[in-house]
Scaffold this active site. Structure first.
Site, short mmCIF file in Angstrom:
data_model
loop_
_atom_site.label_atom_id
_atom_site.label_comp_id
_atom_site.label_asym_id
_atom_site.label_seq_id
_atom_site.Cartn_x
_atom_site.Cartn_y
_atom_site.Cartn_z
N HIS A 205 0.89 -1.19 0.07
CA HIS A 205 -0.07 0.05 -0.04
C HIS A 205 1.07 1.30 0.02
O HIS A 205 0.30 2.47 -0.04
CB HIS A 205 -0.99 0.04 1.15
CG HIS A 205 -0.19 0.28 2.54
ND1 HIS A 205 0.40 -0.44 3.34
CD2 HIS A 205 0.02 1.38 3.30
CE1 HIS A 205 1.16 -0.05 4.32
NE2 HIS A 205 0.85 1.08 4.10
C1 UD1 Z 1 -1.32 6.21 5.82
C2 UD1 Z 1 0.10 6.59 6.07
C3 UD1 Z 1 1.07 5.19 5.99
C4 UD1 Z 1 0.44 4.13 6.49
C5 UD1 Z 1 -0.93 3.84 6.34
C6 UD1 Z 1 -1.40 2.63 7.11
C7 UD1 Z 1 0.54 8.85 5.97
C8 UD1 Z 1 1.47 9.86 5.04
N1 UD1 Z 1 0.48 7.83 5.44
O1 UD1 Z 1 -1.31 5.86 4.30
O2 UD1 Z 1 2.26 5.61 6.61
O3 UD1 Z 1 1.35 3.16 6.26
O4 UD1 Z 1 -1.85 5.03 6.38
O5 UD1 Z 1 -2.57 2.18 6.32
O6 UD1 Z 1 0.06 9.19 6.74
N2 UD1 Z 1 -8.57 5.84 1.81
C9 UD1 Z 1 -10.03 5.17 2.12
N3 UD1 Z 1 -10.33 4.99 3.45
C10 UD1 Z 1 -9.85 5.25 4.49
C11 UD1 Z 1 -8.57 6.06 4.48
C12 UD1 Z 1 -8.01 6.14 2.92
O7 UD1 Z 1 -10.53 4.88 1.01
O8 UD1 Z 1 -10.38 5.17 5.42
C13 UD1 Z 1 -8.14 6.01 0.73
C14 UD1 Z 1 -8.27 7.47 -0.06
O9 UD1 Z 1 -8.55 7.29 -1.35
C15 UD1 Z 1 -7.15 8.09 0.43
C16 UD1 Z 1 -6.15 6.98 0.32
O10 UD1 Z 1 -6.87 5.74 0.77
O11 UD1 Z 1 -6.87 9.10 -0.56
C17 UD1 Z 1 -4.71 7.23 1.12
O12 UD1 Z 1 -5.10 7.39 2.42
P1 UD1 Z 1 -4.00 8.26 3.32
O13 UD1 Z 1 -4.80 8.14 4.51
O14 UD1 Z 1 -3.71 9.48 2.65
O15 UD1 Z 1 -2.79 7.63 2.97
P2 UD1 Z 1 -2.54 5.85 3.44
O16 UD1 Z 1 -2.37 5.41 2.05
O17 UD1 Z 1 -3.70 5.20 4.05
N1 UDP Z 2 -3.83 -5.25 9.08
C1 UDP Z 2 -5.10 -5.72 9.39
N2 UDP Z 2 -5.89 -6.18 8.30
C2 UDP Z 2 -5.31 -6.06 7.09
C3 UDP Z 2 -3.82 -5.82 6.93
C4 UDP Z 2 -3.42 -5.33 7.73
O1 UDP Z 2 -5.34 -5.50 10.63
O2 UDP Z 2 -5.98 -6.59 6.11
C5 UDP Z 2 -2.87 -4.88 10.32
C6 UDP Z 2 -1.80 -5.60 10.45
O3 UDP Z 2 -2.01 -6.88 11.62
C7 UDP Z 2 -0.84 -4.47 11.15
C8 UDP Z 2 -1.28 -3.43 10.61
O4 UDP Z 2 -2.40 -3.50 10.09
O5 UDP Z 2 -0.88 -4.64 12.56
C9 UDP Z 2 -0.41 -2.52 9.71
O6 UDP Z 2 -0.89 -1.53 9.18
P1 UDP Z 2 -0.48 -0.88 7.62
O7 UDP Z 2 0.11 -2.00 6.86
O8 UDP Z 2 -1.77 -0.23 7.11
O9 UDP Z 2 0.28 0.38 7.86
P2 UDP Z 2 2.05 0.40 8.27
O10 UDP Z 2 2.17 -0.62 9.39
O11 UDP Z 2 2.97 0.23 6.79
O12 UDP Z 2 2.10 1.90 8.47
#
Ligand code: UD1
Ligand code: UDP
Length: 358
Positions: A205
């Site tokens: 992601h």
């Molecule tokens: C964010 C964090 C990343 C983390 C990830 C965990 C930052 C810069 N990035 O990335 O470090 O690893 O969360 O999962 O803070 N969206 C939805 N539903 C939601 C949230 C997001 O559909 O509840 C979609 C939207 O299209 C949005 C995109 O995901 O534009 C990205 O969401 P965003 O929170 O900006 O960044 P993440 O990729 O989730």
């Molecule tokens: N995770 C979850 N369901 C999923 C994928 C990940 O509960 O379908 C959990 C996973 O166990 C871990 C956390 O999400 O604890 C990791 O989050 P993510 O990969 O979104 O963010 P990052 O750790 O890279 O910031």
């Protein structure tokens, strides 16, 4: 002592849960500010329900946007609440925009900051998370480093020694607290018709991977090649960012089984029974190391080098050849490494330190 816990995304909710549990157990006065950066049910609410966490007192509902938009909304929203509530300290976990927004809001109005998971560095400034980590660490008063390595990184950046506490990573607490429950209650394997050690688990992601068409395409090619070579199903719970890009780029990913993001217990069950994990997630690199499942990191660097040092993880980047080569290496490894990330008592240690000093 009054504490504000600021969180906003899936990994923060999961990794903050052991600390929240400990605050509740000791009847400490605290409240949660949810930034609303994550808001979809399966990235947010599902974890509050499953981990039995108290409702956030505030939800800023900042939603999605550019980095500046998200951070700015969080910054002004958190500042307003902190001015009204006047907590002694705010607690933040990790490296997201929610963390940086919370840190900037608090430091400017002289409210103390405790940063959980301090001192991680990828030394890759293209990653938004790297900027967030560095700035948050340098705004913080209490830096809860998960490992000795993280501590020495902070010392190397001239952070005063008396602000740094090595506690272990709260993800170890979260895994230990929930693994048994996952084993008893989860049917994820049956539901997906999987056998233990009979599949690979994928998560992907990161902005630098999935927002780049050539890079996302190259990784999918590598994954397709190993699915074919080992005749293994590849299960990919797709993050909404990646889902959006798959559609925009019209990528097929036919060799992978794409599913919606799953709850934490199901994910733990999928991780602990996978033959191999392939990921660009920080939390998933850690969990696979704790659970004894070999991991291939689909990035060029990691801020979790301890997992590589013990032999649990390897960097593959995005090239299909390297993904193939790494799969061979990791499938041939014994999984008898020792977990270097903590003993499962990080949450308790963090709250002990706060109680002793505030
Ligand atoms: C964010 C964090 C990343 C983390 C990830 C965990 C930052 C810069 N990035 O990335 O470090 O690893 O969360 O999962 O803070 N969206 C939805 N539903 C939601 C949230 C997001 O559909 O509840 C979609 C939207 O299209 C949005 C995109 O995901 O534009 C990205 O969401 P965003 O929170 O900006 O960044 P993440 O990729 O989730
Ligand atoms: N995770 C979850 N369901 C999923 C994928 C990940 O509960 O379908 C959990 C996973 O166990 C871990 C956390 O999400 O604890 C990791 O989050 P993510 O990969 O979104 O963010 P990052 O750790 O890279 O910031």
């Amino acid at each position: 002592m009054k504490i504000a816990v600021v969180l906003g995304t899936r990994p923060e909710i999961i990794k903050m849960s052991p600390v929240i549990r400990e605050l509740e157990r000791r009847k400490i006065d605290f409240f949660i500010i949810h930034t609303g950066q994550h808001y979809s049910y399966n990235l947010d609410r599902i974890f509050f329900e499953q981990l039995n966490l108290p409702q956030a007192r505030y939800n800023l509902e900042v939603g999605s946007g550019s980095h500046a938009e998200e951070t700015a909304r969080i910054l002004s929203g958190v500042e307003k609440i902190l001015n009204e509530e006047k907590p002694d300290i705010i607690l933040l976990e990790g490296d997201t925009n929610s963390v940086l927004g919370g840190a900037l809001a608090a430091v400017k109005i002289h409210i103390k900051i405790g940063h959980i998971e301090a001192g991680l560095r990828s030394y890759d400034r293209q990653m938004p998370e790297e900027i967030n980590r560095i700035l948050t660490d340098h705004c913080s008063d209490y830096l809860f480093a998960p490992t000795e390595k993280a501590r020495s990184i902070l010392l190397g950046e001239a952070i005063p020694e008396d602000r740094i506490f090595v506690t272990g990573n709260t993800i170890v607490d979260a895994v230990y607290q929930n693994l048994e429950i996952a084993r008893e209650r989860c049917h994820a394997l049956d539901d997906l018709h999987l056998k233990a050690k009979g599949y690979f688990l994928v998560t992907l992601h990161r902005q630098e991977n999935v927002d780049s068409l050539p890079r996302f395409t190259s990784i999918l090619e590598g994954l397709a090649a190993i699915a074919d070579r080992y005749q293994m199903p590849l299960i990919y719970p797709v993050h909404p960012r990646s889902r959006k890009r798959l559609e925009e780029f019209d990528l097929k990913a036919a060799s992978l089984k794409l599913i919606d993001p799953v709850d934490f217990l199901s994910f733990l069950q999928l991780e602990s029974n996978a033959r191999l994990v392939l990921t660009d997630s920080g939390g998933v690199q850690e969990e696979s190391c704790i659970l004894g499942t070999p991991c291939i990191t689909l990035r060029d660097n990691t801020e979790r080098p301890e997992t590589i040092d013990v032999g649990a993880n390897i960097l593959a980047g995005a090239s299909p050849e390297r993904i193939n080569e790494c799969s061979e290496i990791m499938l041939g490894r014994d999984n008898n490494w020792l977990n270097p990330l903590g003993d499962g008592h990080a949450g308790k240690r963090i709250v002990d330190i706060l109680e002793a000093r505030l």
